[in-house]
Design a protein around this motif. Structure first.
Motif, PDB file in Angstrom:
ATOM      1  N   PHE A 110       0.922  -1.678   0.003  1.00 17.87           N
ATOM      2  CA  PHE A 110       0.252   0.367  -0.133  1.00 17.87           C
ATOM      3  C   PHE A 110       0.947   1.228   0.167  1.00 17.87           C
ATOM      4  O   PHE A 110       1.087   2.350  -0.907  1.00 17.87           O
ATOM      5  CB  PHE A 110      -1.107  -0.328   1.226  1.00 17.87           C
ATOM      6  N   PHE A 111       1.806   1.921   0.949  1.00 18.49           N
ATOM      7  CA  PHE A 111       3.491   2.671   0.571  1.00 18.49           C
ATOM      8  C   PHE A 111       3.483   2.405  -0.113  1.00 18.49           C
ATOM      9  O   PHE A 111       3.499   3.735  -0.973  1.00 18.49           O
ATOM     10  CB  PHE A 111       3.965   2.488   1.821  1.00 18.49           C
ATOM     11  N   GLN A 112       4.039   1.374  -0.725  1.00 19.20           N
ATOM     12  CA  GLN A 112       5.285   2.290  -1.824  1.00 19.20           C
ATOM     13  C   GLN A 112       3.807   2.134  -3.536  1.00 19.20           C
ATOM     14  O   GLN A 112       4.567   3.335  -4.230  1.00 19.20           O
ATOM     15  CB  GLN A 112       5.754   0.111  -2.539  1.00 19.20           C
ATOM     16  N   ARG A 113       2.692   1.282  -3.029  1.00 19.72           N
ATOM     17  CA  ARG A 113       2.113   2.220  -4.815  1.00 19.72           C
ATOM     18  C   ARG A 113       0.855   3.398  -4.741  1.00 19.72           C
ATOM     19  O   ARG A 113       0.625   4.183  -5.787  1.00 19.72           O
ATOM     20  CB  ARG A 113       0.746   0.692  -4.482  1.00 19.72           C
ATOM     21  N   ILE A 114       0.907   3.303  -3.321  1.00 21.52           N
ATOM     22  CA  ILE A 114      -0.051   4.445  -3.102  1.00 21.52           C
ATOM     23  C   ILE A 114       0.400   5.623  -2.262  1.00 21.52           C
ATOM     24  O   ILE A 114       0.307   7.344  -2.070  1.00 21.52           O
ATOM     25  CB  ILE A 114      -1.527   3.806  -2.555  1.00 21.52           C
ATOM     26  N   VAL A 115       1.243   5.333  -1.432  1.00 19.83           N
ATOM     27  CA  VAL A 115       0.966   6.814  -0.045  1.00 19.83           C
ATOM     28  C   VAL A 115       2.340   6.871  -0.821  1.00 19.83           C
ATOM     29  O   VAL A 115       2.129   8.809  -0.498  1.00 19.83           O
ATOM     30  CB  VAL A 115       1.715   6.079   1.161  1.00 19.83           C
ATOM     31  N   ASP A 163     -12.457 -10.692  13.071  1.00 18.29           N
ATOM     32  CA  ASP A 163     -12.560 -10.550  12.124  1.00 18.29           C
ATOM     33  C   ASP A 163     -12.431  -8.934  11.327  1.00 18.29           C
ATOM     34  O   ASP A 163     -12.554  -8.635  10.123  1.00 18.29           O
ATOM     35  CB  ASP A 163     -14.090 -11.330  11.592  1.00 18.29           C
ATOM     36  N   ILE A 164     -12.361  -8.477  12.426  1.00 19.95           N
ATOM     37  CA  ILE A 164     -12.587  -7.117  12.317  1.00 19.95           C
ATOM     38  C   ILE A 164     -11.138  -6.367  11.942  1.00 19.95           C
ATOM     39  O   ILE A 164     -10.665  -5.896  11.687  1.00 19.95           O
ATOM     40  CB  ILE A 164     -13.040  -6.059  13.198  1.00 19.95           C
ATOM     41  N   GLY A 165     -10.078  -7.351  12.785  1.00 20.90           N
ATOM     42  CA  GLY A 165      -8.801  -6.902  12.372  1.00 20.90           C
ATOM     43  C   GLY A 165      -8.068  -7.721  11.552  1.00 20.90           C
ATOM     44  O   GLY A 165      -6.992  -6.782  10.986  1.00 20.90           O
ATOM     45  N   VAL A 166      -8.891  -8.365  11.399  1.00 21.92           N
ATOM     46  CA  VAL A 166      -7.939  -9.483  10.216  1.00 21.92           C
ATOM     47  C   VAL A 166      -8.331  -8.524   8.389  1.00 21.92           C
ATOM     48  O   VAL A 166      -7.622  -8.537   7.476  1.00 21.92           O
ATOM     49  CB  VAL A 166      -8.303 -10.694   9.938  1.00 21.92           C
ATOM     50  N   ALA A 167      -9.521  -8.288   8.538  1.00 18.47           N
ATOM     51  CA  ALA A 167     -10.141  -7.900   7.519  1.00 18.47           C
ATOM     52  C   ALA A 167      -9.676  -6.474   6.871  1.00 18.47           C
ATOM     53  O   ALA A 167      -9.439  -6.340   5.629  1.00 18.47           O
ATOM     54  CB  ALA A 167     -12.324  -7.776   7.696  1.00 18.47           C
ATOM     55  N   SER A 168      -9.525  -5.590   7.771  1.00 14.44           N
ATOM     56  CA  SER A 168      -9.681  -4.066   8.115  1.00 14.44           C
ATOM     57  C   SER A 168      -8.367  -4.392   6.714  1.00 14.44           C
ATOM     58  O   SER A 168      -8.141  -3.292   6.158  1.00 14.44           O
ATOM     59  CB  SER A 168      -9.004  -3.633   9.305  1.00 14.44           C
ATOM     60  N   PRO A 169      -7.313  -4.267   7.396  1.00 16.38           N
ATOM     61  CA  PRO A 169      -5.312  -4.292   5.903  1.00 16.38           C
ATOM     62  C   PRO A 169      -6.193  -5.048   4.714  1.00 16.38           C
ATOM     63  O   PRO A 169      -5.275  -4.513   3.921  1.00 16.38           O
ATOM     64  CB  PRO A 169      -5.067  -5.304   7.355  1.00 16.38           C
ATOM     65  N   PHE A 170      -7.179  -5.659   4.816  1.00 12.20           N
ATOM     66  CA  PHE A 170      -7.148  -6.347   3.299  1.00 12.20           C
ATOM     67  C   PHE A 170      -8.125  -4.970   2.863  1.00 12.20           C
ATOM     68  O   PHE A 170      -8.000  -4.976   1.798  1.00 12.20           O
ATOM     69  CB  PHE A 170      -8.173  -7.585   2.840  1.00 12.20           C
ATOM     70  N   VAL A 171      -8.804  -3.944   3.517  1.00 10.17           N
ATOM     71  CA  VAL A 171      -8.663  -3.065   2.151  1.00 10.17           C
ATOM     72  C   VAL A 171      -7.649  -2.290   2.057  1.00 10.17           C
ATOM     73  O   VAL A 171      -7.959  -1.845   0.471  1.00 10.17           O
ATOM     74  CB  VAL A 171      -9.880  -1.710   3.810  1.00 10.17           C
ATOM     75  N   ASN A 172      -6.600  -2.565   2.605  1.00  5.76           N
ATOM     76  CA  ASN A 172      -5.056  -1.831   2.053  1.00  5.76           C
ATOM     77  C   ASN A 172      -5.193  -2.514   1.140  1.00  5.76           C
ATOM     78  O   ASN A 172      -4.638  -1.769  -0.452  1.00  5.76           O
ATOM     79  CB  ASN A 172      -4.327  -1.066   2.800  1.00  5.76           C
ATOM     80  N   LEU A 173      -5.430  -3.141   0.662  1.00  6.28           N
ATOM     81  CA  LEU A 173      -4.847  -4.721  -1.165  1.00  6.28           C
ATOM     82  C   LEU A 173      -5.332  -3.742  -1.844  1.00  6.28           C
ATOM     83  O   LEU A 173      -5.260  -3.513  -2.861  1.00  6.28           O
ATOM     84  CB  LEU A 173      -4.549  -5.734  -0.370  1.00  6.28           C
ATOM     85  N   ARG A 174      -7.302  -3.748  -1.063  1.00  4.47           N
ATOM     86  CA  ARG A 174      -8.379  -3.524  -2.285  1.00  4.47           C
ATOM     87  C   ARG A 174      -7.670  -1.965  -2.982  1.00  4.47           C
ATOM     88  O   ARG A 174      -7.516  -1.543  -4.423  1.00  4.47           O
ATOM     89  CB  ARG A 174      -9.351  -3.463  -1.839  1.00  4.47           C
ATOM     90  N   HIS A 175      -6.729  -1.236  -2.011  1.00 10.43           N
ATOM     91  CA  HIS A 175      -6.757  -0.090  -2.631  1.00 10.43           C
ATOM     92  C   HIS A 175      -5.823  -0.248  -3.281  1.00 10.43           C
ATOM     93  O   HIS A 175      -5.633   1.455  -4.336  1.00 10.43           O
ATOM     94  CB  HIS A 175      -6.314   1.008  -1.516  1.00 10.43           C
ATOM     95  N   ALA A 176      -5.022  -0.615  -2.902  1.00 10.83           N
ATOM     96  CA  ALA A 176      -3.656  -0.918  -3.970  1.00 10.83           C
ATOM     97  C   ALA A 176      -3.415  -1.768  -5.053  1.00 10.83           C
ATOM     98  O   ALA A 176      -3.081  -2.169  -6.072  1.00 10.83           O
ATOM     99  CB  ALA A 176      -2.722  -1.530  -3.104  1.00 10.83           C
ATOM    100  N   GLY A 177      -5.237  -2.360  -5.345  1.00 11.92           N
ATOM    101  CA  GLY A 177      -4.961  -3.335  -6.824  1.00 11.92           C
ATOM    102  C   GLY A 177      -4.476  -4.417  -6.825  1.00 11.92           C
ATOM    103  O   GLY A 177      -4.511  -5.655  -7.431  1.00 11.92           O
TER     104      GLY A 177
END
Length: 213
Positions: A110-115, A163-177
């Protein structure tokens, strides 16, 4: 009203906001970036990490600490199991996400591709990204694929902090394609999709998406 301080795209800030949403607890969100030297923020979060949290004259830092506090203050619906082993397992999955997934999902993808490119003018090091995707994501995904199997939730029969802890970082992967390959990890792909379709997640994904589209 409680206030959550932090950047919306942080998986840790998102975790706390999802906890509050699942419990229907109203709050305000103020954008603060990690490392801020604002004296008021540093008083709440001496290490400069996000999120920080204010509840009246009480302040806290760290997503796990804040989530546990919110649970004690607003116990319904419960996001932490009552069974001792299930409780420990839920905490384990939260730590698996925080300490194992986020360093790869966040810093290396996420940082490499987006931030980096969008906010710091840095050129993406695609070698770092591709190495993370090809070598570091698979074992993380393998473990979760086995852990979720055909179950709806990671621990017990309902949504927990796991579930909340695990699913949250997957949103960042989603934003990074980056998506979970459903052919290789079918249970995990279905699980992530279910979690992100929950109203609490869907609302934040929609809020964040314009920044990264």
């Amino acid at each position: 009203m409680s206030i959550v301080y932090g950047a919306s795209a942080s998986p840790f800030v998102r975790k706390v906001r999802i906890v509050l949403a699942e419990k229907n607890v109203p709050y305000e969100h103020e954008t603060v970036f990690p490392g801020s030297t604002d004296p008021e923020f540093r008083q709440m979060s001496p290490l400069g990490k996000i999120p920080a949290f204010r509840d009246g004259d009480r302040t806290l830092a760290d997503s796990s600490v804040i989530s546990a506090y919110v649970e004690r203050l607003h116990p319904t619906p419960a996001l932490y199991p009552t069974d001792a082993y299930d409780y420990a397992r839920a905490l384990w999955f939260e730590e698996y996400a925080d300490g194992g997934m986020v360093p790869v999902f966040g810093a290396k993808i996420f940082f490499q591709r987006i931030v980096g490119p969008r906010f710091f003018g840095r050129v993406t090091d695609e070698a770092v990204v591709e190495k993370a995707i090809s070598e570091e994501l698979p074992p993380l995904f393998d473990y979760l694929e086995g852990a979720i199997g055909t179950r709806q939730f990671l621990v017990g029969d309902g949504l927990t902090i796991a579930d909340i802890g695990v699913a949250s970082p997957f949103v960042n992967l989603r934003h990074a394609g980056v998506a979970v390959d459903a052919a290789r990890w079918p249970h995990l792909a279905a699980y992530v999709r279910r979690m992100h379709e929950r109203p609490s997640f869907a609302a934040l994904i929609a809020e964040e998406a314009p920044q990264f589209s």
